[in-house]
Write a protein that holds these residues in place. Structure first.
Motif, PDB file in Angstrom:
ATOM      1  N   GLY A 109       8.809   6.002   5.040  1.00 30.37           N
ATOM      2  CA  GLY A 109      10.043   6.703   4.717  1.00 30.37           C
ATOM      3  C   GLY A 109      10.782   6.079   3.547  1.00 30.37           C
ATOM      4  O   GLY A 109      11.298   6.784   2.669  1.00 30.37           O
ATOM      5  N   LYS A 110      10.853   4.757   3.511  1.00 30.80           N
ATOM      6  CA  LYS A 110      11.565   4.076   2.430  1.00 30.80           C
ATOM      7  C   LYS A 110      10.880   4.267   1.084  1.00 30.80           C
ATOM      8  O   LYS A 110      11.545   4.439   0.053  1.00 30.80           O
ATOM      9  N   SER A 111       9.535   4.250   1.074  1.00 30.55           N
ATOM     10  CA  SER A 111       8.824   4.442  -0.187  1.00 30.55           C
ATOM     11  C   SER A 111       8.968   5.875  -0.683  1.00 30.55           C
ATOM     12  O   SER A 111       9.078   6.122  -1.891  1.00 30.55           O
ATOM     13  N   LYS A 112       8.993   6.832   0.241  1.00 29.61           N
ATOM     14  CA  LYS A 112       9.208   8.228  -0.141  1.00 29.61           C
ATOM     15  C   LYS A 112      10.613   8.416  -0.720  1.00 29.61           C
ATOM     16  O   LYS A 112      10.805   9.116  -1.721  1.00 29.61           O
ATOM     17  N   GLN A 113      11.607   7.793  -0.093  1.00 28.17           N
ATOM     18  CA  GLN A 113      12.973   7.928  -0.567  1.00 28.17           C
ATOM     19  C   GLN A 113      13.161   7.265  -1.927  1.00 28.17           C
ATOM     20  O   GLN A 113      13.882   7.770  -2.796  1.00 28.17           O
ATOM     21  N   LYS A 114      12.476   6.152  -2.138  1.00 33.64           N
ATOM     22  CA  LYS A 114      12.592   5.459  -3.427  1.00 33.64           C
ATOM     23  C   LYS A 114      12.009   6.310  -4.551  1.00 33.64           C
ATOM     24  O   LYS A 114      12.561   6.356  -5.661  1.00 33.64           O
ATOM     25  N   ALA A 115      10.910   7.004  -4.276  1.00 31.66           N
ATOM     26  CA  ALA A 115      10.326   7.890  -5.283  1.00 31.66           C
ATOM     27  C   ALA A 115      11.278   9.044  -5.593  1.00 31.66           C
ATOM     28  O   ALA A 115      11.440   9.428  -6.761  1.00 31.66           O
ATOM     29  N   GLU A 116      11.902   9.592  -4.558  1.00 31.79           N
ATOM     30  CA  GLU A 116      12.895  10.647  -4.780  1.00 31.79           C
ATOM     31  C   GLU A 116      14.008  10.154  -5.692  1.00 31.79           C
ATOM     32  O   GLU A 116      14.415  10.850  -6.628  1.00 31.79           O
ATOM     33  N   GLN A 117      14.523   8.970  -5.391  1.00 33.18           N
ATOM     34  CA  GLN A 117      15.628   8.438  -6.178  1.00 33.18           C
ATOM     35  C   GLN A 117      15.226   8.231  -7.627  1.00 33.18           C
ATOM     36  O   GLN A 117      16.001   8.517  -8.554  1.00 33.18           O
ATOM     37  N   ASP A 174       0.835  -1.211   0.000  1.00 32.92           N
ATOM     38  CA  ASP A 174       0.000   0.000   0.000  1.00 32.92           C
ATOM     39  C   ASP A 174       0.862   1.251   0.000  1.00 32.92           C
ATOM     40  O   ASP A 174       0.585   2.210  -0.718  1.00 32.92           O
ATOM     41  N   PHE A 175       1.909   1.260   0.837  1.00 30.98           N
ATOM     42  CA  PHE A 175       2.782   2.432   0.915  1.00 30.98           C
ATOM     43  C   PHE A 175       3.558   2.633  -0.381  1.00 30.98           C
ATOM     44  O   PHE A 175       3.672   3.756  -0.879  1.00 30.98           O
ATOM     45  N   TYR A 176       4.101   1.552  -0.938  1.00 31.69           N
ATOM     46  CA  TYR A 176       4.900   1.689  -2.151  1.00 31.69           C
ATOM     47  C   TYR A 176       4.038   2.058  -3.352  1.00 31.69           C
ATOM     48  O   TYR A 176       4.498   2.782  -4.247  1.00 31.69           O
ATOM     49  N   TYR A 177       2.805   1.595  -3.374  1.00 29.00           N
ATOM     50  CA  TYR A 177       1.917   1.969  -4.471  1.00 29.00           C
ATOM     51  C   TYR A 177       1.611   3.468  -4.427  1.00 29.00           C
ATOM     52  O   TYR A 177       1.738   4.178  -5.428  1.00 29.00           O
ATOM     53  N   ALA A 178       1.217   3.970  -3.250  1.00 30.58           N
ATOM     54  CA  ALA A 178       0.815   5.377  -3.132  1.00 30.58           C
ATOM     55  C   ALA A 178       1.998   6.329  -3.235  1.00 30.58           C
ATOM     56  O   ALA A 178       1.879   7.412  -3.832  1.00 30.58           O
ATOM     57  N   ASN A 179       3.131   5.943  -2.655  1.00 30.06           N
ATOM     58  CA  ASN A 179       4.252   6.876  -2.537  1.00 30.06           C
ATOM     59  C   ASN A 179       5.319   6.713  -3.608  1.00 30.06           C
ATOM     60  O   ASN A 179       6.206   7.570  -3.723  1.00 30.06           O
ATOM     61  N   TYR A 180       5.245   5.626  -4.374  1.00 28.44           N
ATOM     62  CA  TYR A 180       6.267   5.379  -5.399  1.00 28.44           C
ATOM     63  C   TYR A 180       5.671   5.120  -6.781  1.00 28.44           C
ATOM     64  O   TYR A 180       5.970   5.848  -7.731  1.00 28.44           O
ATOM     65  N   GLU A 181       4.798   4.108  -6.880  1.00 28.68           N
ATOM     66  CA  GLU A 181       4.259   3.757  -8.190  1.00 28.68           C
ATOM     67  C   GLU A 181       3.471   4.916  -8.820  1.00 28.68           C
ATOM     68  O   GLU A 181       3.603   5.200 -10.016  1.00 28.68           O
ATOM     69  N   LEU A 182       2.644   5.587  -8.018  1.00 27.46           N
ATOM     70  CA  LEU A 182       1.850   6.683  -8.566  1.00 27.46           C
ATOM     71  C   LEU A 182       2.725   7.865  -8.967  1.00 27.46           C
ATOM     72  O   LEU A 182       2.389   8.605  -9.899  1.00 27.46           O
ATOM     73  N   VAL A 183       3.831   8.058  -8.282  1.00 31.10           N
ATOM     74  CA  VAL A 183       4.774   9.120  -8.664  1.00 31.10           C
ATOM     75  C   VAL A 183       5.330   8.845 -10.057  1.00 31.10           C
ATOM     76  O   VAL A 183       5.465   9.763 -10.881  1.00 31.10           O
ATOM     77  N   LYS A 184       5.638   7.595 -10.342  1.00 30.07           N
ATOM     78  CA  LYS A 184       6.136   7.248 -11.677  1.00 30.07           C
ATOM     79  C   LYS A 184       5.079   7.534 -12.737  1.00 30.07           C
ATOM     80  O   LYS A 184       5.396   8.028 -13.830  1.00 30.07           O
ATOM     81  N   ASN A 185       3.809   7.246 -12.427  1.00 33.70           N
ATOM     82  CA  ASN A 185       2.734   7.524 -13.378  1.00 33.70           C
ATOM     83  C   ASN A 185       2.641   9.018 -13.688  1.00 33.70           C
ATOM     84  O   ASN A 185       2.516   9.416 -14.850  1.00 33.70           O
ATOM     85  N   ILE A 186       2.698   9.829 -12.649  1.00 37.35           N
ATOM     86  CA  ILE A 186       2.604  11.277 -12.861  1.00 37.35           C
ATOM     87  C   ILE A 186       3.820  11.780 -13.631  1.00 37.35           C
ATOM     88  O   ILE A 186       3.699  12.613 -14.545  1.00 37.35           O
ATOM     89  N   TYR A 187       4.993  11.284 -13.286  1.00 43.24           N
ATOM     90  CA  TYR A 187       6.204  11.719 -13.994  1.00 43.24           C
ATOM     91  C   TYR A 187       6.123  11.395 -15.481  1.00 43.24           C
ATOM     92  O   TYR A 187       6.472  12.224 -16.335  1.00 43.24           O
ATOM     93  N   ASN A 188       5.691  10.185 -15.805  1.00 45.32           N
ATOM     94  CA  ASN A 188       5.639   9.774 -17.207  1.00 45.32           C
ATOM     95  C   ASN A 188       4.720  10.668 -18.034  1.00 45.32           C
ATOM     96  O   ASN A 188       4.998  10.967 -19.195  1.00 45.32           O
TER      97      ASN A 188
END
Length: 303
Positions: free
Chosen positions: A121-129, A66-80
């Motif tokens: 925190g880890k999912s937020k950092q992964k999105a940053e990276q 749940d955390f990685y989907y909201a904080n990482y996967e969706l960030v990739k969608n918006i970026y693309n």
């Protein structure tokens, strides 16, 4: 010139306050990612602000996914979609938890090594990276912001717990803990976002910490709550070991205090906002840390 803004994640506490603030001067639309077709709105905007994310799990029901989907996967969608659109600026709201969650008495700067420990925190950092690793097309910029705890009207976080405790006249049990933390008032958050939008040509792509200019001791917060409520605060200084033990019970049963919440209320977490202020050529933020807290606590008394 009027900016055309698109805010994702505008339904939360920060999103509602920011949208109200920005819509006074700029053309603003908001969108949800529940239906990805909403992303086509991005083609009519020049600035995207992403507030989408998952932070709180009060019921303990969220999974790592749940955390990685909201904080990482969706960030990739918006970026693309961002890179394929005409939008030139992407402001991504991360969290100070991407660099530190346990606490730090030394002021955290953007160059320090990241030490997230939770799924959040880890999912937020992964999105940053992910964002920092991208090769941006010409004319596009990504600014990643790491706010400390943001507070203001409508806030339902740890400040609310403190306020309710003291407003009821209950003794304050944590006075054995002497700590300082950097907070961020919603007024200063809104101000910084507006300044970044207006001066983004001055701000290089990258990661920036945002917080009030002064860290605040919990004892100061208690004094402000007492001042606003008119209550005489009775300190009942329980031993630190006993408090930590009680908080551990809260990790397994629904108590007002658990280890995570205790850490946020009693540990040091000091953050430097020098980098963003230098980039924007700002000497100080418009609202002092104490005044911002006073405004938030006054809003509690009216609700």
């Amino acid at each position: 010139m009027e900016n055309k803004l698109l805010v994702f994640g505008a339904s939360g506490f920060i999103g509602k306050n920011l949208s109200d603030f920005l819509s006074n001067d700029d053309h603003l639309e908001t969108s949800s990612l529940r239906n990805l077709e909403n992303l086509d709105k991005i083609n009519s905007t020049n600035v995207i602000i992403n507030l989408v994310g998952k932070a709180h799990d009060h019921k303990g029901e969220a999974s790592e996914r749940d955390f990685y989907y909201a904080n990482y996967e969706l960030v990739k969608n918006i970026y693309n979609v961002f890179v394929q659109s005409e939008a030139s600026l992407f402001i991504h709201i991360s969290s100070i938890a991407a660099i530190e969650e346990s606490g730090s008495s030394n002021a955290l700067t953007e160059e320090m090594v990241c030490n997230p420990v939770s799924w959040y925190g880890k999912s937020k950092q992964k999105a940053e990276q992910f964002l920092m690793d991208q090769q941006l097309p010409d004319g596009k910029k990504i600014i990643i912001l790491r706010p400390t705890m943001v507070h203001g009207p409508g806030d339902k976080g740890n400040l609310t717990l403190l306020y309710k405790l003291i407003a009821k006249g209950l003794p304050y049990p944590l006075s054995k803990f002497d700590n300082r933390r950097s907070f961020l008032s919603i007024d200063n958050f809104n101000y910084l976002i507006k300044e970044i939008i207006n001066k983004h040509t001055m701000v290089p792509s990258g990661i920036y910490h945002i917080c009030d200019d002064q860290p605040i001791a919990t004892s100061t917060i208690i004094s402000i709550i007492g001042e606003v409520t008119g209550k005489n605060i009775f300190n009942f200084p329980l031993p630190k070991g006993l408090v930590k033990g009680l908080a551990k019970f809260g990790d397994f049963i629904p108590l007002p205090l658990n280890s995570k919440r205790l850490g946020k209320m009693t540990s040091d977490l000091v953050v430097s906002n020098t980098k963003i202020k230098n980039a924007l050529q700002i000497e100080q933020l418009p609202v002092s840390a104490e005044e911002g807290l006073r405004r938030t606590i006054q809003s509690f008394s009216k609700s």
